[in-house]
Design an enzyme around this catalytic site. Structure first.
Site, mmCIF file in Angstrom:
data_model
loop_
_atom_site.group_PDB
_atom_site.id
_atom_site.type_symbol
_atom_site.label_atom_id
_atom_site.label_comp_id
_atom_site.label_asym_id
_atom_site.label_seq_id
_atom_site.Cartn_x
_atom_site.Cartn_y
_atom_site.Cartn_z
ATOM 1 N N GLY A 98 0.820 -1.200 0.000
ATOM 2 C CA GLY A 98 0.000 0.000 0.000
ATOM 3 C C GLY A 98 0.854 1.250 0.000
ATOM 4 N N SER A 99 0.194 2.387 -0.150
ATOM 5 C CA SER A 99 0.881 3.671 -0.125
ATOM 6 C C SER A 99 -0.033 4.695 0.516
ATOM 7 C CB SER A 99 1.288 4.118 -1.525
ATOM 8 O OG SER A 99 0.148 4.215 -2.360
ATOM 9 N N PHE B 139 2.447 10.089 2.873
ATOM 10 C CA PHE B 139 3.856 10.416 3.038
ATOM 11 C C PHE B 139 4.793 9.255 2.751
ATOM 12 C CE2 PHE B 139 1.894 13.744 5.612
ATOM 13 C CZ PHE B 139 2.573 14.855 5.149
ATOM 14 N N GLY B 140 4.296 8.156 2.202
ATOM 15 C CA GLY B 140 5.214 7.063 1.942
ATOM 16 C C GLY B 140 4.511 5.796 1.492
ATOM 17 N N LYS C 24 6.383 1.151 7.057
ATOM 18 C CA LYS C 24 6.015 2.359 6.322
ATOM 19 C C LYS C 24 7.278 3.192 6.089
ATOM 20 C CE LYS C 24 2.672 5.045 7.890
ATOM 21 N NZ LYS C 24 2.072 6.109 8.728
ATOM 22 N N ASP D 156 -7.970 11.308 9.405
ATOM 23 C CA ASP D 156 -7.974 10.679 8.085
ATOM 24 C C ASP D 156 -8.581 9.285 8.160
ATOM 25 O OD1 ASP D 156 -7.577 10.591 5.364
ATOM 26 O OD2 ASP D 156 -5.530 9.864 5.502
#
Length: 646
Positions: free
Chosen positions: A313-314, A317-318, A336, A442
């Site tokens: 996954g993404s 910020f990374g 991460k 988020d």
């Protein structure tokens, strides 16, 4: 040939490859000694032999490779002294890493010839003697790691000559004397670790010493002064002999008792630290700020070189990789890796470490470790390590990609209720049971991870979106006009108008999530345009047209009959409850403990869905103060589940 399973020794006839420029053998299981013939490779500029089982001495013939820019021999079983020839490379411009071996003897005076070196890491060996003053001649040095050795004597004053130094770690040695005040004049120094030595005297207060989070001096029992956040005792002041000698003697006695107590406590802590450090001589792990800190190469090896095959996954910020850490026993983790070129990523990294180490809840993804180091190319590297969740994200279950029929993953009604309760419990904890309320900012299906039992865990605190009273700098960034406060479709409407972050914003995101879970529609669905959004879509359908908007997967499972008569008139529902309860059969299937079979229980199930959707509507109210709080949300959902299960 890096990151394979090669065994045996390094062939000596590699030294015949006269035009070889790079030799990358790190991350294997190679044993034996480093062939002296590698010194014949005069054109070689990169030699990476790290993370193997090499032993014996470092051959001095390596010094013949006068074009060498990077030398990596870390995490092996090398012994003996560091050859002077290896410290005489004027060509070494990127990094020299000899860490995590069993090298002994002193650091050669020739280290001063590494004038172009950017990173020097000789940590976690058995090096002794004084740190040579010539190290101040390494004018390009930015990262210097010397921790975990047996260095003694004073800290060289010449270290203040390293004008570009950013990272300096001298912890875990036997250094004594005072801390040079000139270290405070190093304008680029961002991290200074002097912990667990025998330093004494007053701690400076200028430069890096003004930032308690940038320095560590613990385990030095004779230090005093410094900024208040270090919690060190004040330095003694001069007392005249003729001024109240009796009181002066009493003060000396009391101070001695206190100092003795502190010495005993510190000695115990130091012994524990030494034991912990020597228990795993080939690990770069160390415990900092309550978190286990590991090295770049540990993570590199765990993720097979951050391969695309391990990419899961993404985020903002990374990227996140699946990995397998080999520390003690094998453990699956999610790593991460931050993209530090993105604005705010580096500062947010430290904030997330500080905040997440103080929160614990069964429905929050647990942070296990972190890495703040240099990668194989000499660039700054930061990563967070979390426990791995076998069943991936909630998003992949609500919106599965059909690859094969047999691999399609779906959630039944009870599973969705359980997940909704898990997430509400996590938010209730963050908002009401943390020392300072934490706002996720988020919340969305891709940030909710499911373990082997489909228990939900809220993860990815969005770095700069993490909000607590102790991270005002991040809060200011978050409340600025350029601060990102969530994802499209899930962010509260007041955020779009420049409103401050609040727990009400999290409640809104949770409400959208709840509506999505039971309708199967994303808030960004193409059907939502003009004045139609997910909130209005559900509101217009309740209660009598609920089966027209419910997730088709629930209908396909046969849990709910597509029959409008299953929704009775409001007055009739109450009258028929007792009769219906006599006929409802909720059976546990042997092949799936969470599967619900309802033969005549559709009425009760539909009522449960309506109640859950009504909570989602209450959470997504336009006015922030008009939304439910997570404490009530959690109670209401648990009541729905209890009624549903009879």
């Amino acid at each position: 040939m890096e990151n394979n399973l090669f065994t045996g020794t390094i062939p000596s006839n590699l030294g015949k490859l006269q035009r070889l420029q790079q030799l990358l053998l790190y991350g294997n299981r190679l044993s034996g000694q480093i062939p002296p013939s590698l010194g014949n490779l005069s054109q070689m500029y990169s030699l990476f032999l790290a993370i193997n089982r090499l032993e014996g001495n470092i051959p001095s013939s390596i010094g013949n490779c006068q074009n060498l820019q990077m030398l990596e021999l870390s995490q092996n079983r090398l012994t003996g002294i560091i050859p002077k020839d290896v410290m005489s490379f004027s060509s070494l411009s990127k990094h020299l890493n000899l860490s995590q071996n069993s090298l002994n003897g002193s650091l050669p005076q020739e280290v001063g010839k590494l004038r172009n070196i950017n990173t020097l890491d000789i940590s976690n060996n058995k090096l002794s003697g004084e740190i040579p003053g010539t190290i101040g001649d390494c004018s390009s040095l930015e990262y210097l790691n010397m921790q975990g050795n047996l260095f003694e004597g004073t800290i060289p004053l010449t270290l203040a000559s390293l004008k570009g130094i950013q990272h300096l770690d001298l912890s875990g040695n036997n250094l004594s004397g005072e801390i040079p005040k000139d270290l405070g004049s190093l304008r680029f120094l961002q991290y200074l670790n002097l912990s667990f030595n025998e330093l004494e005297g007053e701690v400076p207060t200028k430069g890096v010493f003004k930032n308690a989070s940038a320095i560590s001096v613990v385990g030095n029992t004779k230090l005093c002064g410094g900024i208040l956040e270090l919690n060190l005792p004040p330095c003694p002041t001069n007392v005249k002999k003729h001024g109240r000698p009796k009181a002066f003697k009493i003060g000396i006695i009391v101070g001695s008792v206190v100092l003795f107590s502190m010495l005993m406590m510190s000695f115990g802590a130091l012994c524990f630290w030494r034991k912990e450090r020597t228990s795993d001589s080939f690990s770069t792990s160390s415990r900092v700020d309550g978190l286990l800190r590991i090295s770049y190469y540990d993570l590199y090896q765990a993720t097979a070189g951050f391969s695309s095959g391990n990419l899961i996954g993404s985020g903002s910020f990374g990227s996140v990789y699946k990995g397998s850490l080999q520390q003690g026993k094998e453990r699956l983790v999610a790593v991460k890796v931050l993209e530090l070129e993105k604005s705010g990523a580096s500062k947010s990294f430290a904030a997330e470490c500080r905040a997440l180490r103080n929160i614990r809840h069964r429905n929050l993804v647990k942070i296990l470790s972190y890495c703040s180091s240099i990668d194989s190319k000499g660039n700054e590297f930061k990563a967070l390590v979390y426990e791995f969740m076998e069943n991936g994200s909630l998003d992949s279950w609500l919106h599965p990609e059909i690859v094969e029929v047999n691999t399609l993953r779906t959630l039944n009604l009870l599973q969705r209720l359980n997940i909704a309760i898990d997430v509400s419990s996590a938010l209730h904890y963050l908002h009401n049971h943390c020392e300072t309320p934490v706002i996720h900012c988020d919340l969305k299906p891709s940030n909710i991870l499911l373990d082997n039992d489909l228990t939900a865990h809220v993860g990815d605190f969005g770095l700069a979106r993490l909000h607590s009273g102790k991270t005002n700098d991040i809060l200011q960034q978050q409340n600025s006009s350029i601060g990102v406060k969530g994802s499209i479709g899930y962010a509260a409407p007041e955020y779009g108008m420049g409103g401050d972050t609040s727990t009400h914003g999290d409640v809104y995101s949770y409400g959208v999530l709840l509506l999505e879970m039971f309708t199967g529609r994303r808030p960004t669905d193409d059907m939502f345009k003009d004045d139609l959004n997910l909130h209005n879509y559900v509101k217009r359908a309740l209660p009598k047209q609920v089966l027209q908007i419910v997730d088709p997967v629930l209908l396909a499972k046969g849990e709910i009959e597509r029959d409008e008569e299953s929704i009775a008139a409001p007055g009739k529902e109450e009258e028929d409850d007792d009769d219906n309860d006599n006929h409802n059969e909720i059976e546990q299937q042997k092949d799936n403990k969470n599967f619900i079979s309802c033969r005549r229980g559709s009425n009760k199930m539909v009522k449960g869905i309506i109640s859950a959707l009504q909570i989602g509507l209450a959470c997504t109210a336009e006015s922030p103060t008009g939304r439910m709080n997570m404490s009530k949300v959690s109670r209401e959902l648990q009541l729905i589940r209890s009624v549903f299960l009879g």
